[in-house]
Design an enzyme around this catalytic site. Structure first.
Site, PDB file in Angstrom:
ATOM      1  N   HIS A  41       0.709  -1.212   0.087  1.00 47.48           N
ATOM      2  CA  HIS A  41      -0.019   0.021   0.011  1.00 47.48           C
ATOM      3  C   HIS A  41       0.704   1.247  -0.080  1.00 47.48           C
ATOM      4  CE1 HIS A  41       0.355  -0.089   4.546  1.00 47.48           C
ATOM      5  NE2 HIS A  41       0.332   1.202   4.468  1.00 47.48           N
ATOM      6  N   ASP A  91      -0.168  -7.589   1.638  1.00 47.65           N
ATOM      7  CA  ASP A  91       0.323  -6.464   1.573  1.00 47.65           C
ATOM      8  C   ASP A  91       1.816  -6.357   1.531  1.00 47.65           C
ATOM      9  OD1 ASP A  91       0.336  -3.622   1.543  1.00 47.65           O
ATOM     10  OD2 ASP A  91      -0.278  -3.320   3.523  1.00 47.65           O
ATOM     11  N   GLY A 184       2.858   5.832   9.164  1.00 48.11           N
ATOM     12  CA  GLY A 184       4.191   6.221   8.703  1.00 48.11           C
ATOM     13  C   GLY A 184       5.254   5.145   9.263  1.00 48.11           C
ATOM     14  N   SER A 186       4.393   2.135   8.374  1.00 48.94           N
ATOM     15  CA  SER A 186       3.857   1.131   7.150  1.00 48.94           C
ATOM     16  C   SER A 186       4.950   0.685   6.395  1.00 48.94           C
ATOM     17  CB  SER A 186       2.701   1.653   6.190  1.00 48.94           C
ATOM     18  OG  SER A 186       1.468   1.637   6.928  1.00 48.94           O
ATOM     19  N   GLY A 187       5.157  -0.647   6.078  1.00 47.09           N
ATOM     20  CA  GLY A 187       6.185  -1.001   5.455  1.00 47.09           C
ATOM     21  C   GLY A 187       7.194  -1.495   6.191  1.00 47.09           C
TER      22      GLY A 187
END
Lengths: 267, 27
Positions: A41, A91, A184, A186-187
């Site tokens: 995402h 994801d 922030g 994320s990933g």
């Protein structure tokens, strides 16, 4: 990250900052000299791939340190099940860099959890430059937090009818203290230490905001995707390197010389 | 398959760097 602390340099040498248009937008992790693991995402289809920059060897977002390296993105491979079976399922994104990462004490790859990893009693940490308060404060320094894993049945119970937690997901959070990941992050990686080796077991994916500790953070379960990750790392060609101007000139000279030599006997 | 790189015993795909090891000790 809520309830975390400033991370020391070299403590999380695989941490990556994904920038878009010059600003930090997501985290990621180094898994190879050409490859970064992050969340799908973070790389939505409508985004301009050329506006992404990848930073490694970074602790303070304001300053590049002695070990900071910057990379452009060559290719982003999004998992084929992304958004197929669940609004945020699958994801996972593999990001191939245009040039090779130079490893150092401050820049190193993390290991990918294999499908048979046993996470029972694991002590795990999340890291990132995401929000440090529900009010939206952003940190400059990389934050770290130790977060307990939560079993899938308990996580499904906590989320109830709000959202189904899929087998390709993993939950972590502290339902008593406000210790969790936030926007922030994320990933970014969720890593656990096993026999003095750090394995990445999760990728920060989604949650019901970061204000309600009753709703744990949901990560993409890395062990579920490890075969797919390894397949693409092994079978994707490395990025083509642009020829330096001198090499191009030399290449042309050599081909002209070869043509002359081929023609000479005919004269 | 010319681009395929060997996998080291550590599980890392970088031939000379093992994954998951850092050079400072945790508290």
């Amino acid at each position: 990250i809520l309830g975390g602390a400033d991370a020391l340099e070299r403590r999380w040498p695989w941490q990556v900052s994904v920038h878009y248009g010059g600003f930090h937008v997501c985290g990621g992790s180094i898994i190879d000299e050409y490859w970064v693991l992050s969340a799908a995402h973070c790389f939505n289809r409508d985004k301009n791939m050329e506006a992404f920059d990848i930073y490694v060897g970074l602790v303070d977002l304001r300053f590049a340190g002695n070990h900071t390296q910057w990379f452009e993105v060559n290719k982003v491979i999004v998992h084929p099940t992304y958004e197929v079976y669940h609004p945020v399922g699958g994801d996972v994104a593999l990001v191939q860099l245009k040039s090779r990462i130079v490893f150092s004490d401050s820049v190193l790859p993390v290991c990918i959890a294999s499908p048979d990893v046993n996470l029972h009693n694991a002590t795990c940490w999340s890291t990132g430059w995401g929000l440090v308060s529900p009010q939206g404060h952003v940190p400059n320094k990389l934050q770290e937090v130790q977060i307990p894993l939560i079993s899938l049945p308990l996580c499904r119970l906590l989320y109830g009818h709000l959202s189904y937690i899929m087998p390709d997901m993993l939950c972590a959070g502290d339902i008593r203290d406000m210790r969790t990941v936030c926007e922030g992050d994320s990933g970014g990686p969720l890593v656990c230490e096993f026999n003095h080796t750090w394995l990445q077991v999760g990728i920060v994916s989604w949650g019901r905001g970061c204000v309600y500790p009753m709703y744990p953070a949901v990560y993409a379960r890395v062990s579920y995707f490890s075969k797919w990750i390894r397949y693409h790392m092994e079978h994707t060609p490395p990025p083509s390197q642009p020829l330096p101007a001198l090499a191009r000139v030399l290449g042309v000279s050599v081909s002209v010389l070869a043509a002359l030599l081929a023609v000479l006997p005919m004269l | 398959m010319a681009h395929r790189r060997p996998r080291s015993q550590s599980g890392a795909w970088s031939p000379d760097v093992a994954c998951g090891h850092r050079y400072i000790q945790g508290k």
